[in-house]
Design a protein around this motif. Sequence first.
Motif, PDB file in Angstrom:
ATOM      1  N   THR A  24       0.813  -1.223   0.000  1.00 39.79           N
ATOM      2  CA  THR A  24       0.000   0.000   0.000  1.00 39.79           C
ATOM      3  C   THR A  24       0.847   1.274   0.000  1.00 39.79           C
ATOM      4  OG1 THR A  24      -0.214  -0.135   2.411  1.00 39.79           O
ATOM      5  CG2 THR A  24      -2.004  -1.076   1.095  1.00 39.79           C
ATOM      6  N   PRO A  58       2.459   2.791  -4.070  1.00 33.75           N
ATOM      7  CA  PRO A  58       1.803   3.701  -5.016  1.00 33.75           C
ATOM      8  C   PRO A  58       1.995   5.191  -4.686  1.00 33.75           C
ATOM      9  CG  PRO A  58       0.317   1.920  -4.417  1.00 33.75           C
ATOM     10  CD  PRO A  58       1.511   1.822  -3.513  1.00 33.75           C
ATOM     11  N   GLN A  92      -3.242  11.126 -13.062  1.00 28.75           N
ATOM     12  CA  GLN A  92      -4.229  10.928 -11.994  1.00 28.75           C
ATOM     13  C   GLN A  92      -5.182  12.114 -11.911  1.00 28.75           C
ATOM     14  OE1 GLN A  92      -3.292   9.012  -8.252  1.00 28.75           O
ATOM     15  NE2 GLN A  92      -3.868  10.915  -7.225  1.00 28.75           N
ATOM     16  N   TRP A  98      -9.510   3.252  -6.939  1.00 24.28           N
ATOM     17  CA  TRP A  98      -8.095   3.628  -6.880  1.00 24.28           C
ATOM     18  C   TRP A  98      -7.316   2.658  -5.994  1.00 24.28           C
ATOM     19  CZ3 TRP A  98      -3.943   4.902  -3.930  1.00 24.28           C
ATOM     20  CH2 TRP A  98      -2.912   5.611  -4.546  1.00 24.28           C
ATOM     21  N   VAL A  99      -7.827   2.392  -4.803  1.00 24.08           N
ATOM     22  CA  VAL A  99      -7.127   1.500  -3.866  1.00 24.08           C
ATOM     23  C   VAL A  99      -7.056   0.081  -4.435  1.00 24.08           C
ATOM     24  CG1 VAL A  99      -7.265   0.419  -1.581  1.00 24.08           C
ATOM     25  CG2 VAL A  99      -7.639   2.878  -1.818  1.00 24.08           C
ATOM     26  N   SER A 105      -7.127  -0.836  -7.581  1.00 24.07           N
ATOM     27  CA  SER A 105      -6.187  -0.844  -8.709  1.00 24.07           C
ATOM     28  C   SER A 105      -4.746  -0.772  -8.226  1.00 24.07           C
ATOM     29  CB  SER A 105      -6.476   0.331  -9.642  1.00 24.07           C
ATOM     30  OG  SER A 105      -7.765   0.237 -10.185  1.00 24.07           O
ATOM     31  N   ALA A 106      -4.481   0.083  -7.252  1.00 19.26           N
ATOM     32  CA  ALA A 106      -3.121   0.218  -6.709  1.00 19.26           C
ATOM     33  C   ALA A 106      -2.679  -1.084  -6.052  1.00 19.26           C
ATOM     34  CB  ALA A 106      -3.065   1.379  -5.713  1.00 19.26           C
ATOM     35  N   ALA A 117       2.365   5.379  -8.771  1.00 14.13           N
ATOM     36  CA  ALA A 117       0.911   5.283  -8.845  1.00 14.13           C
ATOM     37  C   ALA A 117       0.424   4.779 -10.200  1.00 14.13           C
ATOM     38  CB  ALA A 117       0.292   6.648  -8.546  1.00 14.13           C
ATOM     39  N   ALA A 162      -2.491   2.229 -10.195  1.00 13.70           N
ATOM     40  CA  ALA A 162      -3.787   2.837  -9.879  1.00 13.70           C
ATOM     41  C   ALA A 162      -4.303   3.627 -11.071  1.00 13.70           C
ATOM     42  CB  ALA A 162      -3.664   3.742  -8.653  1.00 13.70           C
TER      43      ALA A 162
END
Length: 191
Positions: free
Chosen positions: A77, A80, A96, A116-117, A119-120, A139, A142
Amino acid sequence: TVRSLVSDGPRRGLEPARPLRGVVTSALTVAIVLCFLVEVLISPDSFTGEGATLTVAYRMGAIYQSAILAGEGQRLTAAPFLHFGFLHLAMNGWAQWSLGAPIEFLIGPWRFLALWVGSALGASLTSLVFNDSSVAAGASGAIFGLLGAFTTFIFFRKDVLPQPVPRPLRNGVLATLLLNLMISFIPGIDM
């Protein structure tokens, strides 16, 4: 362009206008910029992406397979939010910012955050599986998720955007998708 496609018509009276950028898009972009500033504060080399950049990114939580398998799962986590130089940050930040606002407008802030989370995290897991000896961050994963969602809205979800979607918007999305796929095959870039 997206906003004009889904608007309810002209605004009446003194009704407040929607913000130009979504709150989640802004918060994620600010978080990425702040993390980059910390990288640069730790080592000015991080601005150019040279010298100690890799070490700084590693220490701050970049993807590295053996470290994650040794129990440092937070790297999935953290990565990204880390970038290798200003150019890397600028490219991902622009993408982004450009994609995030219209998608957040279309699906709402909570769904956008989940997209987003997800995908990341998916990109971090993919990098973990396929990169056994390199350090990876950024990133981009994401952003690919956002690009995939936007492509889906334009070509397959006729209930989200009124049809026909303007040709420049369709062509722009396709060009962006192809360009990013080609960039993924450049040596040194985490596919």
